[in-house]
Design a protein around this motif. Sequence first.
Motif, PDB file in Angstrom:
ATOM      1  N   LEU A  87      -0.941  -9.408   4.699  1.00  0.00           N
ATOM      2  CA  LEU A  87      -1.058 -10.364   3.400  1.00  0.00           C
ATOM      3  C   LEU A  87      -0.664 -11.838   3.640  1.00  0.00           C
ATOM      4  CD1 LEU A  87      -0.952  -9.769   0.296  1.00  0.00           C
ATOM      5  CD2 LEU A  87       1.659  -9.707   0.562  1.00  0.00           C
ATOM      6  N   ARG A  89      -7.164  -4.454  -1.066  1.00  0.00           N
ATOM      7  CA  ARG A  89      -7.255  -5.013   0.137  1.00  0.00           C
ATOM      8  C   ARG A  89      -8.733  -5.148   0.668  1.00  0.00           C
ATOM      9  NH1 ARG A  89      -2.786  -2.181   3.893  1.00  0.00           N
ATOM     10  NH2 ARG A  89      -1.028  -1.888   2.283  1.00  0.00           N
ATOM     11  N   TRP A 145      -5.273 -10.697   0.804  1.00  0.00           N
ATOM     12  CA  TRP A 145      -5.304  -9.731   1.988  1.00  0.00           C
ATOM     13  C   TRP A 145      -6.465 -10.515   3.058  1.00  0.00           C
ATOM     14  CZ3 TRP A 145      -2.178  -6.105   3.603  1.00  0.00           C
ATOM     15  CH2 TRP A 145      -2.448  -5.382   4.607  1.00  0.00           C
TER      16      TRP A 145
END
Length: 251
Positions: free
Chosen positions: A144, A54, A73
């Motif tokens: 995403l 992330r 991300w």
Amino acid sequence: MRGAGVSRRLPTSIGWVLAIAVAAGFCALGSWQLGRAQHKRAMLAHVAQVLRERQPLPLAAAAQHERAQTFDWSAGRGRFAAGAAVLLDNQVRDGQPGVRVYRPFLPADGGPALLVELGWQPLRGDRTLPVVAPLPGSHRVAGLLAPPPSPGLIRAAPAMQADGDLLAVALQPAALAAPLKLPGLAPRVLKLDPALPIGYPRDLDVLPNTLPPERHLGYAVQWFGLALAVLATAAVLTRRRRGAAREKMGA
């Protein structure tokens, strides 16, 4: 006698040519299914890594055409464009038909607008579409970055509804920009983080309404099995034909 032997071998040869051609076609389909399974396994592994790490990229990364088919991300601030939402039809969740709701988002740091997936809404039996509430003001979004859902063979234009929203059977950002009155849309969409307190029920599944790798593997086994069955059937028929020919000659 020689001519009769040739005439008996000719149908057998033609039969084997057809059997091999059909078996080769089945094997090609099996190989294609294996390739799809391997591709999707690699994609899921990449997505899992992105979700573990992330590490956010700016929202402008959605416009990078060289990364249009990959996953990242991303996070940033901006505002949702006023006006129409996009409802992607034929989306099933927990066995219930519905639509996925998208709104164009204008990043504060510049760059083209991108479609943000707000989540899934059910359809009633009469196919009444849900009312999508506006999202005014500034918002921080994260999620995403992903290629739009595969349109398959469908390329129909989006249909404008009475409230101005667009009902689409395929999510094609380049074709949606004009109906949304935008100069352009990034080629990737943002699948909104389910933890954020806006939108509707959603997840980060990158294979919604499509086959998982295991199904492709199962289909591959079926195609290879059919190829083997064709060749086995050809072998049995050839042996029976030769046996019948010997019996006739012996008589």
